[in-house]
Every structure is written in C-alpha cells, then in structure tokens.
Design a protein around this motif. Structure first.
Motif, PDB file in Angstrom:
ATOM      1  N   ARG A  94      65.087 -34.900  16.565  1.00  9.69           N
ATOM      2  CA  ARG A  94      63.953 -35.808  16.510  1.00  9.69           C
ATOM      3  C   ARG A  94      63.991 -36.681  15.257  1.00  9.69           C
ATOM      4  NH1 ARG A  94      58.889 -33.207  18.601  1.00  9.69           N
ATOM      5  NH2 ARG A  94      59.570 -32.479  20.620  1.00  9.69           N
ATOM      6  N   LEU A 110      60.030 -30.872  -4.019  1.00 11.05           N
ATOM      7  CA  LEU A 110      58.778 -30.123  -3.911  1.00 11.05           C
ATOM      8  C   LEU A 110      59.001 -28.674  -4.340  1.00 11.05           C
ATOM      9  CD1 LEU A 110      55.818 -29.894  -2.949  1.00 11.05           C
ATOM     10  CD2 LEU A 110      56.703 -29.204  -0.739  1.00 11.05           C
ATOM     11  N   VAL A 113      59.154 -28.380  -8.018  1.00  6.54           N
ATOM     12  CA  VAL A 113      57.823 -28.518  -8.628  1.00  6.54           C
ATOM     13  C   VAL A 113      57.055 -27.212  -8.492  1.00  6.54           C
ATOM     14  CG1 VAL A 113      55.632 -29.739  -8.498  1.00  6.54           C
ATOM     15  CG2 VAL A 113      57.768 -30.995  -8.235  1.00  6.54           C
ATOM     16  N   VAL A 114      57.080 -26.659  -7.276  1.00  7.75           N
ATOM     17  CA  VAL A 114      56.333 -25.425  -7.043  1.00  7.75           C
ATOM     18  C   VAL A 114      56.880 -24.310  -7.916  1.00  7.75           C
ATOM     19  CG1 VAL A 114      55.798 -23.674  -5.324  1.00  7.75           C
ATOM     20  CG2 VAL A 114      55.724 -26.064  -4.705  1.00  7.75           C
ATOM     21  N   ARG A 117      55.891 -24.180 -11.474  1.00 12.32           N
ATOM     22  CA  ARG A 117      54.554 -23.612 -11.723  1.00 12.32           C
ATOM     23  C   ARG A 117      54.571 -22.094 -11.611  1.00 12.32           C
ATOM     24  NH1 ARG A 117      50.379 -27.452 -11.814  1.00 12.32           N
ATOM     25  NH2 ARG A 117      51.429 -29.269 -12.672  1.00 12.32           N
ATOM     26  N   PHE A 141      63.003 -24.424   7.929  1.00 12.43           N
ATOM     27  CA  PHE A 141      61.814 -24.739   8.715  1.00 12.43           C
ATOM     28  C   PHE A 141      61.932 -26.136   9.317  1.00 12.43           C
ATOM     29  CE2 PHE A 141      57.629 -22.378   8.449  1.00 12.43           C
ATOM     30  CZ  PHE A 141      57.260 -22.760   9.720  1.00 12.43           C
ATOM     31  N   LEU A 144      64.010 -26.003  12.286  1.00 12.41           N
ATOM     32  CA  LEU A 144      63.251 -25.427  13.394  1.00 12.41           C
ATOM     33  C   LEU A 144      62.373 -26.465  14.066  1.00 12.41           C
ATOM     34  CD1 LEU A 144      61.869 -21.957  12.260  1.00 12.41           C
ATOM     35  CD2 LEU A 144      63.230 -22.439  14.257  1.00 12.41           C
ATOM     36  N   VAL A 145      61.731 -27.301  13.236  1.00 18.33           N
ATOM     37  CA  VAL A 145      60.772 -28.255  13.783  1.00 18.33           C
ATOM     38  C   VAL A 145      61.470 -29.406  14.489  1.00 18.33           C
ATOM     39  CG1 VAL A 145      58.963 -29.888  13.150  1.00 18.33           C
ATOM     40  CG2 VAL A 145      59.002 -27.639  12.124  1.00 18.33           C
ATOM     41  N   ILE A 210      63.857 -26.757  24.536  1.00 15.01           N
ATOM     42  CA  ILE A 210      62.610 -25.978  24.575  1.00 15.01           C
ATOM     43  C   ILE A 210      61.386 -26.864  24.740  1.00 15.01           C
ATOM     44  CG2 ILE A 210      63.495 -24.036  23.262  1.00 15.01           C
ATOM     45  CD1 ILE A 210      61.953 -25.234  20.898  1.00 15.01           C
ATOM     46  N   ASP A 211      61.583 -28.185  24.741  1.00 11.68           N
ATOM     47  CA  ASP A 211      60.430 -29.046  25.024  1.00 11.68           C
ATOM     48  C   ASP A 211      59.882 -28.803  26.427  1.00 11.68           C
ATOM     49  OD1 ASP A 211      60.048 -30.237  22.712  1.00 11.68           O
ATOM     50  OD2 ASP A 211      61.130 -32.096  23.184  1.00 11.68           O
TER      51      ASP A 211
ATOM     52  N   HIS B 653      57.494 -26.931  19.559  1.00 17.38           N
ATOM     53  CA  HIS B 653      57.719 -27.798  18.394  1.00 17.38           C
ATOM     54  C   HIS B 653      56.425 -28.126  17.704  1.00 17.38           C
ATOM     55  CE1 HIS B 653      61.783 -28.851  20.053  1.00 17.38           C
ATOM     56  NE2 HIS B 653      62.001 -28.524  18.803  1.00 17.38           N
ATOM     57  N   LEU B 656      55.275 -25.178  15.758  1.00 20.14           N
ATOM     58  CA  LEU B 656      56.107 -25.019  14.564  1.00 20.14           C
ATOM     59  C   LEU B 656      55.738 -26.059  13.523  1.00 20.14           C
ATOM     60  CD1 LEU B 656      59.579 -24.245  16.106  1.00 20.14           C
ATOM     61  CD2 LEU B 656      58.293 -22.799  14.560  1.00 20.14           C
ATOM     62  N   SER B 657      55.499 -27.307  13.981  1.00 17.15           N
ATOM     63  CA  SER B 657      55.125 -28.357  13.021  1.00 17.15           C
ATOM     64  C   SER B 657      53.825 -27.995  12.326  1.00 17.15           C
ATOM     65  CB  SER B 657      54.945 -29.697  13.729  1.00 17.15           C
ATOM     66  OG  SER B 657      55.994 -29.906  14.601  1.00 17.15           O
ATOM     67  N   SER B 659      52.709 -25.035  11.616  1.00 17.62           N
ATOM     68  CA  SER B 659      52.936 -24.058  10.545  1.00 17.62           C
ATOM     69  C   SER B 659      53.678 -24.698   9.379  1.00 17.62           C
ATOM     70  CB  SER B 659      53.719 -22.850  11.038  1.00 17.62           C
ATOM     71  OG  SER B 659      53.919 -22.905  12.395  1.00 17.62           O
ATOM     72  N   PHE B 660      54.622 -25.601   9.709  1.00 15.14           N
ATOM     73  CA  PHE B 660      55.381 -26.246   8.641  1.00 15.14           C
ATOM     74  C   PHE B 660      54.451 -27.063   7.746  1.00 15.14           C
ATOM     75  CE2 PHE B 660      58.814 -29.488   7.465  1.00 15.14           C
ATOM     76  CZ  PHE B 660      59.333 -28.657   6.499  1.00 15.14           C
ATOM     77  N   LEU B 663      52.398 -24.789   5.634  1.00 19.58           N
ATOM     78  CA  LEU B 663      53.165 -24.243   4.509  1.00 19.58           C
ATOM     79  C   LEU B 663      53.328 -25.287   3.417  1.00 19.58           C
ATOM     80  CD1 LEU B 663      54.974 -21.981   3.377  1.00 19.58           C
ATOM     81  CD2 LEU B 663      56.872 -22.992   4.605  1.00 19.58           C
ATOM     82  N   LEU B 664      53.672 -26.517   3.832  1.00 18.28           N
ATOM     83  CA  LEU B 664      53.842 -27.589   2.842  1.00 18.28           C
ATOM     84  C   LEU B 664      52.543 -27.852   2.106  1.00 18.28           C
ATOM     85  CD1 LEU B 664      56.152 -30.204   4.580  1.00 18.28           C
ATOM     86  CD2 LEU B 664      56.701 -28.594   2.765  1.00 18.28           C
ATOM     87  N   LEU B 667      51.991 -25.241  -0.476  1.00 19.02           N
ATOM     88  CA  LEU B 667      52.878 -25.429  -1.623  1.00 19.02           C
ATOM     89  C   LEU B 667      52.414 -26.590  -2.494  1.00 19.02           C
ATOM     90  CD1 LEU B 667      56.401 -24.810  -0.074  1.00 19.02           C
ATOM     91  CD2 LEU B 667      55.081 -23.335  -1.582  1.00 19.02           C
ATOM     92  N   ILE B 668      52.025 -27.685  -1.845  1.00 17.44           N
ATOM     93  CA  ILE B 668      51.579 -28.853  -2.615  1.00 17.44           C
ATOM     94  C   ILE B 668      50.321 -28.513  -3.398  1.00 17.44           C
ATOM     95  CG2 ILE B 668      50.629 -31.181  -2.391  1.00 17.44           C
ATOM     96  CD1 ILE B 668      52.626 -31.547  -0.054  1.00 17.44           C
ATOM     97  N   VAL B 670      49.458 -25.591  -4.441  1.00 20.12           N
ATOM     98  CA  VAL B 670      49.822 -24.685  -5.533  1.00 20.12           C
ATOM     99  C   VAL B 670      50.399 -25.473  -6.698  1.00 20.12           C
ATOM    100  CG1 VAL B 670      51.513 -22.935  -6.179  1.00 20.12           C
ATOM    101  CG2 VAL B 670      50.141 -22.631  -4.140  1.00 20.12           C
ATOM    102  N   SER B 671      51.211 -26.485  -6.392  1.00 21.92           N
ATOM    103  CA  SER B 671      51.896 -27.181  -7.475  1.00 21.92           C
ATOM    104  C   SER B 671      51.018 -28.236  -8.141  1.00 21.92           C
ATOM    105  CB  SER B 671      53.169 -27.832  -6.943  1.00 21.92           C
ATOM    106  OG  SER B 671      52.807 -28.758  -5.939  1.00 21.92           O
ATOM    107  N   LEU B 672      49.869 -28.511  -7.606  1.00 21.60           N
ATOM    108  CA  LEU B 672      49.012 -29.543  -8.223  1.00 21.60           C
ATOM    109  C   LEU B 672      48.415 -29.050  -9.521  1.00 21.60           C
ATOM    110  CD1 LEU B 672      47.138 -31.146  -5.206  1.00 21.60           C
ATOM    111  CD2 LEU B 672      48.842 -32.189  -6.694  1.00 21.60           C
TER     112      LEU B 672
END
Lengths: 218, 672
Positions: A94, A110, A113-114, A117, A141, A144-145, A210-211, B653, B656-657, B659-660, B663-664, B667-668, B670-672
């Motif tokens: 995609r 990212l 950065v994380v 901290r 991930f 996966l997406v 899997i779509d 998909h 999954l998006s 959850s992605f 998660l992001l 994380l963002i 946390v890092s702020l």
C-alpha cells in the motif's frame, strides 16, 4: 582489546539489524525479504554473542547459538520452503518504496526521541543502541499494516519479534536460557500455524490477500 | 436455628430438589412432580414470610471474600409480607402449571427456570444489603427470561418480545444499581441499615431516589418503562404470565417501599409529587390502553400498569402528606397502597390464570373470536368473574377495599383539623381523586368487556364453540385465587392490621379491626366493614327475593326464543357486540391519545355500487409511548451503529492500523 572494539561490534550488529529492516520495507519480493530476514537473524545472533562475550556468560552464548539456529536458519528455511513450493505472487504494498523509506526514517527518529527520554540516565553502550530495537518494532508494525499478502505479513510479524528481542538483549543483557527457548519455540509454532492457514487460504480463495477476509462465517 | 432460618434453608433445599428433579424426571411425570415441588417451594415462602411478618428473627449469611459488608438474608416484617404475597401467587401459578404446561412449557428448561424464578422472587425481600438484593433480583430476571423463551420455536413474535424484555430489565437493573451506588458512595457501606443513615434532604438522596424510582418503576410496569409488558405477557404461558404480572411486579413495589419506608423515610414533598405524577400517568394510560385492547392478555397486561400506577399514587400521596405533617392521612395512604398491592396480586394472578385456561381450551386470545364460554367453562367463568370484579374495584372484593381506603386517605389528606396542610397537597389530592375516579370508571368498562365478550353471548368462532372445561388441578388453582379475592374483600381488617405492623417501626398507622373483621382507619375516621354490610344486605334482600320467587312461580314464564331477533332465530354470532365495537366510543373519545389506525376495505358485488359483498375492518391501537419515545431513540442508536460499522469494517489492515496509530500516539505523548 575486546573492550575497545566492543562498542564498534555492537554498532555493527545493530546497524545490520536496522539496515535489513529498512531493506525489507524497500524490497517487494517475498523471497528477497526472507533472505533479508535470515541475514537479520544472523545479525541478531551475533549481537547476542557479542553481549555474551562482553559479560562473560556462557549461557548467553548458548542463547546466541539458539537464536542463530531458530531465527537465522530455521524460520527463513520454513518460510522459503513453503514459498517455493507454491506459486509466487509478488507483493503490491500500500506504500511505494520512497514513501516507505521516508516513513522508516521518521519512525527511527521517533524511536530515538522516545528512547532518549526513557533511558535518559543510562549511558552504557548497549543503552545507546536500544533505540534500534524500538525502531525495528515500529518497522515490523509498519510492514504488518502495509503488506497485503499473508506471507509478507508474517515477515513483518517476525521483524517485530526480532525488535522486541533486540530491546530485551540490549537493555537487560539477555534473557534466561529457558525463557529464550520457550519464546523461540512459540514463534516457530506461530509461524508454522500461520503458514498452514495461508496455505488453506490459497486453496480456498486462490490467493492470500487478506483484504478479502472481511466477513465472519457462522 | 430459628424458624425463619429453617424456612429460608427449606426454600434453598426445595429449589435444589426442583432443579435436579426437573433435569432427571421424564416427560410424562415432569409437570406433576416439578409442579408440586415448585408449589412446595412457594408454600415454604408463604410460611417463611408469615414467620417474618409476625416478628420472627433469624438470618442466613452468605460468606464472600469481597471487601464489603457480608451478604445477609434476614427478612423484616415488610419483607415478610411481600415474600408471603409473591409466594402465594407462586403456589397458584405452580398448581396451574401442573395442568396447563404442555410441550414447550413443560420442558426441562421451563421447569428449571420456573423454580429459579420463584426462588429469586421469594428471596429478594429477604435481602438486607445491596449485593444480595441485586443478586436475587437478577436471578429472578434471568429465570423469567428463560421461562418466556418456552415458545420461541413455534411463534416468531417471542424473539422480539424477549429482546424488549431483556433490554428493559437491564435498563431497570442499571437504574437500581446506579441508585444504590450513589447511596453506597454517600455512606461507605452496602448494608441497608448503613444506607438508611443518608440525610433525605441531601442531593445524593434525591439523585438516588430518582434513579431507584426509575429502576423499580420499570419492574412495576410504570409508564414510560412499561413497553415490554404488552409484548411479553401475551407470549408467556398462562401460569408464567400470572407469576410475572401477579408476583414479580410486587418486587418492583417492594423496591419502592424499601426506598420510601426503610432507606429514605421522610423525604421532601417533591418526591411525593413525582411518585404521584408517575403513578397517575401510569394509571390513566394503562387503563385507557386496556379498555381498547381486544387481546385478552394485552388487556390484562395494561391493567397491571394501571393498578401499579395506583399503588405508586398512594405511595406518593403518603410521602407528600408526611412531608406536610399530615401523618394520619399519610399512613392511611401507605396502608391503602399496600392493600392494593396485595389485592392486585390476588385478582391479577387469577385473571391471568383464567386467560391461560381460555387459551388452553380455545387456543384463542382475541376477544373478538371468543364468547359463550360461560356455559362451556363454568368454573373458569365464575372465578374469572370474581377476579374481574376485584379488578374493577366492585364491592365485596379486595380491589374495592384498597381503592376505597386510598380515596379516603386522599380526600381527608389535604386538611388536618380543617386547616389546609399545603398548597401542593390541596392541588395534588383533588387531582389524584379525579384520576382514581376516571380510572375506576374505565376499569369497570374494561372488565365488563373482558368478562362479557369472552364468557357471555354466543361463541364467535368454532374454536370457542368447542371449548371444554380445564382439568381439576387448574380449577383448584383458579378457585383458590378467586377465594383469595373474595376473602380479602370480606375480611380486610386482619390484613390491614398486619400491613400496619409491617411498615413499622418508622411508620405506625393507626388501623384496627372492627366489627366482623372490618377495617377502621382511626387517623382519618374511616370505617369499612364489608361482612356486616353483606350480612345486613342479605337480611334485607332475602325476604324480597323470597317474595319475587313466590310470585314468579305463580305466573309461568313464557318461552319465546330470542325475542329481539324479531321472532326468528337466525341471529348470527357475528351480529353480536364484539370487543372492538364495544370499545369504539372510547376510541373516539380518546382519539388524540390512542391514535388508532383504521383500515376499512369494502368489496362490492359485481359492478354494483350499492350491493356490498363483504366489509373488512381492521383497527389497531399502537402504544404512543413506544412509537413517539422509544422508536426515535432506537433509530438514533441504529444510525450510530451504522456509522460505527464504517470504523469497524472487518478489514484486518484497518484494525492493525488502529493499533499502530495508537502505539505511535503513546510513543509521541511519552516523548513530548
């Protein structure tokens, strides 16, 4: 002698891990991805071995052999075997390669950065390398997406798993042998089961996109 | 072990016996064995309730490992009274079930659920803390839901009725839970004795009161939470409907009593006004719908809403008058509400059992197709008639005593020693009297229709022609119920005294037995002695009747069949009044509220404009509250559901998006 090259070895191994992950986003061919996964497994095993030598623990070195066997040889072999046995379909992800690589760069930034901290007080070599593990989790991930085929998704899942393992080894100096044994077998089992599923999907629908899996059957 | 503890343990034991029995006994004997065990379970409830009502002590503790007050079952006098009433209905329903349960309603599931339902219902009034109360409340609800499922395989409407019932049950459970939670948060405990320390003037008490009222009102079938009733009860087998409408609603009333008498006595006046408004609305709406219903069970179901409305009206009057310091009238209103609850249990259970008997003999619940059952089913007709008199609040029945007492309390309520107690009371009381008067009139009309159309005149369908009287065991149950209605009407004194002792010690209504077991509400100077009245009337009437009979014997009767048919006997059953035509004037008068939909279809003979071959008339009255209040809400919920399905489209998909991205985001952040 070893102390001086230790940081460089760690850097080399983690660099290889990140590079293989990024290349997996770039390449679309399933077989190429499997080869990259194998290289990644070797790099991870090398990383574990380096940590084991540095800490002088035989158990960690045994773990590194186990990692080599499972992640460097076993899993790629299973995947490649299954893929070659069936008709190959190339992935049409995609995200185009350029956008994918840009995203990888952003995700890596990212994670740095994380990590800066989270591991602010830790100045050891391995802690410096830990963001790579986090970046691998995020890249896994992303795979996966963005991937459509069940096989490519499996590779994303394995990259994610490698990332978790990398973070574990770098931050806590490895996990006990039995735990690692259990985790490895779990992953192996999951891969085998998913492959069986993918094979059945292909028999049923003709492909593994899997779509098409949207409706639940009673 | 005290007698009370033995009674409660006996109920547990009988439940266990009934459930194992229902699972083991084969089809042939199941109804007889398990029906008897259920009747024994309910009889144990009567005994336990009586012991508690007359001051028996004792408690059962259910051990838990949870950090809260222990679960203690120990019915007080009020709980004992309610337990007795619901168990008595349980006995009737179980006996009736022995004869009436067939095929699906005699299955293992049905009998197990029946035992569980009765057990849960009987032990709700024994609870002395929130958790055990809600536990038995849910056992009761689950048992009744499973009972209703009996006929789901053969009738398509059952599924939708069950969905309505479950949704409304959960709604009222939610309200009860939320109300109790507010009280528990205010006091820090879950025991009822601890909850009673809340100041009724605080905002927590008011919030809890409103929530609990909505919750218990839902179980007591009050408007606007009654929508499940006209759908569910017609689908239930006769004995189940009797147990639900005769007994389960009392648990709703018990909940309201628990709030107004035990937990939060002496509440502010507006609580009373709210209760009265809700009750009055339910009474009027219920009886109006009942008066135009042509399905017998729907009619009875709506009539339950009406009676419960009156009970809540009485309860509200008691709260309002107590807030205005008119204690005597307040207590009389409370006693009247409880009397009505008890008498409603008696007559409504009998009526539903009668409806069950009709359904068994004819398979028909539409009054427009019944008729002429009086001569074919004399026992059912007599018992249904007695119970219908009770429901119409005619003298020498229990309903009359209760409504008379309620009216007395309301009329005497707004003045103490000639002084007006408050503006609110002086407005509310006359309005309430008017509501009761209108309700009583419509109730009379309704039950004249129910009895007259079903049992008198000629059969309106072949099924009604072939009706047979029901088996002995069902007749026994019907007769017991009818005797209860008459007995409570003739000797109300002891019951009223028992009720007065049950609401103590916080409330002490001054009610005595007078004359031949009559009732004397001293606080409001009201005396009623039905037995004496009947005896006196009999003394006066007997000579007159003897004289009439004597003169009738001297003049032989002329026999001409059906003189109103113009000398002929070609009167067809279809020429009679039907339930629909009987209610037609009412439908016209209350057109704006009922909003009936009428469909007249005329088929002409050949090309003629004047000769009519056939006229088809169809009229249906929908529940305004359902169409105007619930439908829009359901539609909105459905629209939201459709929107939500776009986010949840089943694509892996997409998940999954999600959850992605999650998660992001973490994380963002946390890092702020």
């Amino acid at each position: 002698m070893f102390d001086t090259i230790y940081p460089q070895l760690i850097g080399l191994c983690t660099g290889a891990l990140l590079l293989t992950s990024a290349l997996m986003v770039w390449r679309h061919s399933l077989l190429a991805s499997i080869r990259l996964l194998s290289v990644q497994g070797f790099a991870l095993a090398a990383l574990v071995a380096v940590i084991g030598v540095e800490e002088g623990e035989t158990e960690v070195i045994i773990v590194s052999v186990l990692v080599l066997l499972v992640k460097g040889i076993g899993l790629p072999w299973v995947l490649a075997h299954e893929t070659q046995a069936t008709t190959r379909t190339d992935e049409a992800p995609r995200l185009n390669p350029t956008a994918g690589l840009l995203t990888v760069a952003l995700l890596t930034i990212l994670s740095y950065v994380v990590a800066s901290r989270l591991l602010a007080g830790d100045s050891s070599v391995s802690a410096h390398a830990a963001p790579i593990g986090l970046a691998m989790v995020l890249i896994g991930f992303l795979l996966l997406v963005t991937r459509r085929q069940a096989g490519s998704q499996l590779i994303g899942f394995l990259v994610l798993d490698n990332g978790i393992a990398t973070v574990a080894f770098l931050t806590s100096g490895g996990v006990p042998l039995f735990l690692e044994l259990g985790i490895s077998l779990d992953v192996l089992l999951v891969v085998v089961i998913l492959y069986v599923f993918a094979g059945r999907m292909r028999n049923k629908f003709g492909n593994t996109d899997i779509d098409q899996l949207r409706k639940l059957h009673d | 072990m005290t007698a009370l503890e033995a009674g409660m343990l006996g109920q547990v034991l009988l439940l266990a016996l009934a459930v194992t029995g229902a699972l083991l006994v084969g089809t042939r004997w199941r109804s007889r064995v398990i029906g008897t065990l259920c009747a024994l379970l309910a009889a144990a409830g009567i005994v336990t309730g009586a012991i508690a009502l007359f001051g028996g002590e004792g408690s059962l503790t259910i051990p838990t490992a949870l950090p809260m007050d222990p679960l203690v079952l120990s019915p007080d006098r009020l709980g004992g009274l309610v337990m007795m009433v619901v168990s008595a209905v349980g006995v009737l329903a179980s006996l009736f079930g022995i004869g009436s349960a067939r095929v699906a309603s005699a299955s293992r599931t049905s009998w197990v659920s029946m035992a569980v339902f009765l057990f849960g219902m009987q032990l709700v009034p024994a609870a002395t803390d929130i958790v055990s109360f809600l536990l038995f409340w849910e056992i009761m609800t689950l048992g009744s839901t499973a009972l209703l499922l009996a006929h789901h395989a053969t009738r398509g409407t059952v599924a939708s009725a069950i969905v309505w019932y479950s949704a409304m049950s959960q709604l009222s459970f939610f309200f009860v839970l939320a109300g109790f939670a507010v009280l528990a948060a205010a006091t820090g405990g879950t025991g009822f004795s601890g909850l009673a320390t809340v100041d009724p003037a605080s905002w927590q008490a008011s919030l809890a009161f409103v929530l609990l009222l909505l919750g218990f009102g839902g179980k007591a079938e009050l408007v606007p939470l009654h929508v499940w009733v006209p759908r569910v009860l017609p689908e239930a087998p006769g004995h189940v409907a009797a147990a639900m409408s005769g007994a389960m609603v009392n648990i709703g009333v018990y909940g309201a009593l628990l709030v107004c008498v035990r937990l939060l006595p002496n509440g502010p006046a507006w609580w009373g006004v709210l209760l009265m408004a809700l009750g009055g609305l339910s009474a009027l709406y219920g009886i109006l719908q009942a008066s135009v219903a042509s399905n017998l069970k729907v009619l009875l179901a709506y009539s339950t809403t009406e009676n419960m409305g009156l009970v809540f009206l009485g309860l509200g009057a008691s709260v309002l008058l107590r807030a205005d310091d008119a204690t005597a009238a307040a207590d009389a209103a409370l006693v009247a509400a409880l009397l009505l609850m008890v008498s409603h249990a008696a007559f409504k259970a009998t009526l539903f059992l009668g409806a069950g008997a009709i359904a068994r003999s004819t398979g028909e619940m539409n009054l427009d197709r019944l008729g002429g059952l009086g001569s074919r089913m004399p026992w059912t007709a007599a018992t249904f008639g007695a119970a219908a008199m009770g429901a119409a609040a005619l003298p020498v029945t229990s309903g009359f005593v209760a409504e008379w007492m309620l009216l007395q309390a309301l009329i005497h309520g707004s003045r103490v020693d000639g002084e007006v107690v408050s503006v609110t009371a002086s407005v509310a009381m006359p309005l309430a009297v008017a509501v009761i008067a209108l309700t009583a009139g419509l109730a009379l009309l309704t039950f004249v229709k129910a009895y007259g159309i079903a049992f008198l005149a000629r059969p309106r369908s072949p099924k009604a022609t072939q009706a047979r009287e029901v088996p002995v065991i069902m007749r026994v149950s019907l007769v017991l119920g009818a005797l209860g209605v008459i007995a409570l009407g003739l000797v109300p004194g002891p019951l009223a005294v028992a009720i007065a002792s049950a609401v103590g010690p916080a409330f002490a209504p001054d009610v005595r037995t007078v004359g031949l077991a009559g009732v004397d509400a001293r606080g409001i100077d009201a005396v009623l002695d039905p037995t004496t009245f009947v005896v006196l009337a009999a003394l006066l009437l007997v000579p007159v009747l003897i004289a009439l009979f004597a003169s009738a014997r001297r003049h032989p009767t002329r026999t001409s069949p059906l003189p109103w048919a113009g000398g002929g006997s070609r009167l067809r059953p279809r020429m009679q009044y039907t339930a629909t035509s009987y209610a037609e004037p009412l439908v016209r008068v209350f057109d704006d509220v009922l909003r009936p939909s009428r469909d007249v279809e005329v088929t002409h003979v050949g090309e003629s404009r004047y000769l009519v071959e056939r006229v088809h008339v169809e009229q249906s009255v929908s529940d305004v509250i359902e169409t105007r209040f619930y439908r829009p809400m359901l539609n909105a919920a459905q629209r939201f559901g459709i929107l939500a399905r776009r986010a949840q489209n089943g694509s892996i998909h997409r998940y999954l998006s999600y959850s992605f991205v999650a998660l992001l985001s973490v994380l963002i952040v946390v890092s702020l």
